[in-house]
Write a protein that holds these residues in place. Structure first.
Motif, short mmCIF file in Angstrom:
data_model
loop_
_atom_site.label_atom_id
_atom_site.label_comp_id
_atom_site.label_asym_id
_atom_site.label_seq_id
_atom_site.Cartn_x
_atom_site.Cartn_y
_atom_site.Cartn_z
N TYR A 1 0.82 -1.21 0.00
CA TYR A 1 0.00 0.00 0.00
C TYR A 1 0.86 1.27 0.00
CZ TYR A 1 -3.51 -3.44 1.27
OH TYR A 1 -4.33 -4.55 1.28
N HIS A 2 1.99 1.22 -0.68
CA HIS A 2 2.91 2.36 -0.69
C HIS A 2 2.56 3.40 -1.74
CE1 HIS A 2 4.65 0.57 -4.27
NE2 HIS A 2 4.76 -0.59 -3.61
N PHE A 3 1.69 3.07 -2.70
CA PHE A 3 1.24 4.00 -3.74
C PHE A 3 2.41 4.60 -4.52
CE2 PHE A 3 -2.61 3.67 -1.31
CZ PHE A 3 -3.61 3.79 -2.26
N GLY A 4 3.42 3.78 -4.76
CA GLY A 4 4.53 4.23 -5.59
C GLY A 4 5.78 4.60 -4.84
N GLY A 5 5.70 4.72 -3.51
CA GLY A 5 6.88 5.03 -2.74
C GLY A 5 6.62 6.07 -1.67
N TYR A 6 7.63 6.30 -0.87
CA TYR A 6 7.53 7.25 0.24
C TYR A 6 7.18 8.64 -0.29
CZ TYR A 6 8.69 9.85 4.44
OH TYR A 6 8.63 10.68 5.54
N ALA A 7 6.23 9.29 0.36
CA ALA A 7 5.80 10.66 0.02
C ALA A 7 5.21 10.76 -1.39
CB ALA A 7 6.95 11.65 0.19
N LYS A 8 4.76 9.65 -1.96
CA LYS A 8 4.04 9.67 -3.22
C LYS A 8 2.55 9.82 -2.93
CE LYS A 8 7.70 8.86 -5.77
NZ LYS A 8 8.26 9.89 -6.68
N LEU A 9 1.90 10.70 -3.67
CA LEU A 9 0.48 10.96 -3.45
C LEU A 9 -0.25 10.97 -4.80
CD1 LEU A 9 -1.74 11.67 -1.34
CD2 LEU A 9 -1.22 14.08 -1.81
N PRO A 10 -0.52 9.80 -5.35
CA PRO A 10 -1.25 9.76 -6.62
C PRO A 10 -2.70 10.19 -6.41
CG PRO A 10 -0.97 7.56 -5.74
CD PRO A 10 -0.17 8.46 -4.85
N PRO A 11 -3.39 10.53 -7.50
CA PRO A 11 -4.79 11.01 -7.37
C PRO A 11 -5.69 10.06 -6.60
CG PRO A 11 -3.95 11.44 -9.58
CD PRO A 11 -2.89 10.63 -8.89
N GLU A 12 -5.53 8.76 -6.78
CA GLU A 12 -6.40 7.80 -6.09
C GLU A 12 -6.30 7.96 -4.57
OE1 GLU A 12 -7.06 2.94 -5.69
OE2 GLU A 12 -5.29 3.75 -6.70
N LEU A 13 -5.09 8.15 -4.07
CA LEU A 13 -4.92 8.29 -2.62
C LEU A 13 -5.44 9.63 -2.13
CD1 LEU A 13 -3.88 7.18 0.05
CD2 LEU A 13 -1.60 8.06 -0.54
N ARG A 14 -5.20 10.69 -2.90
CA ARG A 14 -5.70 12.00 -2.50
C ARG A 14 -7.24 11.99 -2.42
NH1 ARG A 14 -4.17 17.60 -2.56
NH2 ARG A 14 -2.08 17.12 -3.31
N VAL A 15 -7.87 11.39 -3.42
CA VAL A 15 -9.34 11.32 -3.41
C VAL A 15 -9.83 10.51 -2.21
CG1 VAL A 15 -11.33 10.36 -4.63
CG2 VAL A 15 -9.61 11.70 -5.88
N PHE A 16 -9.15 9.40 -1.91
CA PHE A 16 -9.52 8.60 -0.74
C PHE A 16 -9.45 9.44 0.52
CE2 PHE A 16 -7.97 6.25 2.96
CZ PHE A 16 -9.04 5.38 3.17
N ILE A 17 -8.38 10.21 0.70
CA ILE A 17 -8.21 11.02 1.90
C ILE A 17 -9.28 12.11 1.98
CG2 ILE A 17 -6.66 12.66 3.06
CD1 ILE A 17 -4.31 10.95 1.95
N GLN A 18 -9.57 12.71 0.84
CA GLN A 18 -10.62 13.73 0.80
C GLN A 18 -11.97 13.13 1.20
OE1 GLN A 18 -10.04 14.95 -3.29
NE2 GLN A 18 -9.17 16.91 -2.66
N GLN A 19 -12.28 11.96 0.67
CA GLN A 19 -13.56 11.33 0.98
C GLN A 19 -13.62 10.91 2.44
OE1 GLN A 19 -16.17 11.05 -1.43
NE2 GLN A 19 -17.22 10.84 0.55
N PHE A 20 -12.50 10.45 2.99
CA PHE A 20 -12.46 10.05 4.39
C PHE A 20 -12.75 11.25 5.30
CE2 PHE A 20 -10.71 8.75 8.44
CZ PHE A 20 -10.96 7.38 8.49
N GLU A 21 -12.18 12.40 4.95
CA GLU A 21 -12.45 13.60 5.75
C GLU A 21 -13.91 14.01 5.62
OE1 GLU A 21 -10.89 18.18 6.48
OE2 GLU A 21 -10.51 17.20 4.56
N ALA A 22 -14.45 13.93 4.41
CA ALA A 22 -15.85 14.29 4.21
C ALA A 22 -16.78 13.38 5.00
CB ALA A 22 -16.19 14.24 2.72
N ASP A 23 -16.46 12.10 5.06
CA ASP A 23 -17.34 11.13 5.71
C ASP A 23 -17.21 11.11 7.23
OD1 ASP A 23 -18.28 10.35 3.24
OD2 ASP A 23 -16.95 8.60 3.08
N TYR A 24 -15.97 11.32 7.74
CA TYR A 24 -15.74 11.10 9.17
C TYR A 24 -15.16 12.31 9.89
CZ TYR A 24 -16.43 6.50 7.23
OH TYR A 24 -16.95 5.44 6.53
N GLY A 25 -14.92 13.39 9.17
CA GLY A 25 -14.44 14.61 9.80
C GLY A 25 -13.01 14.52 10.29
#
Length: 307
Positions: A230-254
């Protein structure tokens, strides 16, 4: 029940509910605003040892957006240590928000080219550092050493005040927090498993690192598991899929996850739940170790998913 029960937050994600798993998030990022997350735990006994040895100056290492550098700078200001940060890479002005915060809290910043930085654990290099900067208490990159583990291990007792659990999961960078959780479980004789989700690519080497740390702590053979997919390409890599997941997690759970560690942790834990890795009826606690200041290195973070 203690008055910090708010630190344990239910995450009723559809994957968890579908698989019959109770998912909780321990908000270690809220325990101490000045020293959030696992960094405070790793520093606790190191700072005590530094004072016991008569040191008034801390020296450590990190990248330009290092959570660890920020934590050491904050600890220095709080506990009256001088602090020195040896930063990987070249100096750039103006300072990024992380390094600006370090400087504002009194940390003296010095820069090492990447070739020199790779020598940071070598005895000869550390001897030269001590000659250059005088008497210093050296903290390794990420704060991971034998003294870091007992502070992390204390989290197991804190969790048990609030809930029974079958697994406790954490993001793994240097392996110190994962080793500390495994140590805490072993010391308590508690039948849960420590689960690590690696934040960097090619992290199989962490098995040896964690094993060595546990052996040093007198807990050789303590159980844990490490997931490296689950490294998404390496340390400090933030591909769109992961960014969207984090955004949705904040929207859903604050809850705002960080881009380097806890975003990958929650993505990985939810994927493992979906795959049936945790038995139906089990309780899994994921640990939010802080690091939200790291968003400054990724252009910031919007509070809601883009339409």
């Amino acid at each position: 029940m203690t008055d910090d029960f708010y630190l344990l937050q239910p995450i009723p994600h559809p994957s968890a509910e579908r698989r019959g798993v109770r998912l909780l998030l321990w908000r270690d990022d809220l325990v101490s605003p000045a020293l959030p997350g696992n960094k405070a735990r790793k520093l606790k006994y190191n700072l005590r040892q530094a004072w016991a040895d008569g040191h008034t100056r801390l020296l450590t290492f990190g990248g330009a957006y290092s959570n660890h550098l920020a934590a050491v700078a904050a600890a220095g200001q709080r506990y009256a240590f001088e602090t020195i940060g040896l930063v990987r890479g070249e100096a750039h002005l103006p300072l990024n928000p992380t390094l600006a915060r370090c400087a504002a809290e009194g940390m003296a910043l010095h820069y090492l080219d990447r070739s020199t930085y790779r020598q940071r654990t070598e005895p000869g290099f550390l001897a030269a550092v001590r000659r250059q900067y005088g008497p210093v208490y050296v903290l390794p990159e990420g704060g991971t050493n034998a003294l870091a583990l007992p502070g992390v291990a204390e989290l197991i007792g804190e969790l048990r005040l609030h809930t029974d659990f079958d697994a406790v999961a954490v993001a793994a960078g240097t392996g110190g927090t994962l080793a500390g959780l495994a140590l805490g479980l072993a010391q308590a004789g508690y039948p849960a498993r420590a689960v690590g989700v690696a934040a960097l690519k090619g992290a199989d080497f962490l098995h040896a690192e964690v094993a060595a740390l546990l052996a040093t702590a007198g807990a050789a053979g303590a159980g844990y598991e490490l997931h490296t997919g689950y490294h998404f390409g390496g340390y400090a890599k933030l591909p769109p899929e992961l960014r969207v997941f984090i955004q949705q997690f904040e929207a859903d759970y604050g809850v705002l996850l960080d881009p380097t560690y806890t975003g990958k942790l929650l993505y990985g834990v939810l994927d493992l739940i979906e795959k049936g890795h945790f038995a139906r009826g089990s309780t899994v606690v994921a640990v939010h170790t802080g690091g939200q200041q790291g968003w400054a290195g990724f252009g910031g973070m919007s509070s809601r998913p883009k339409e």
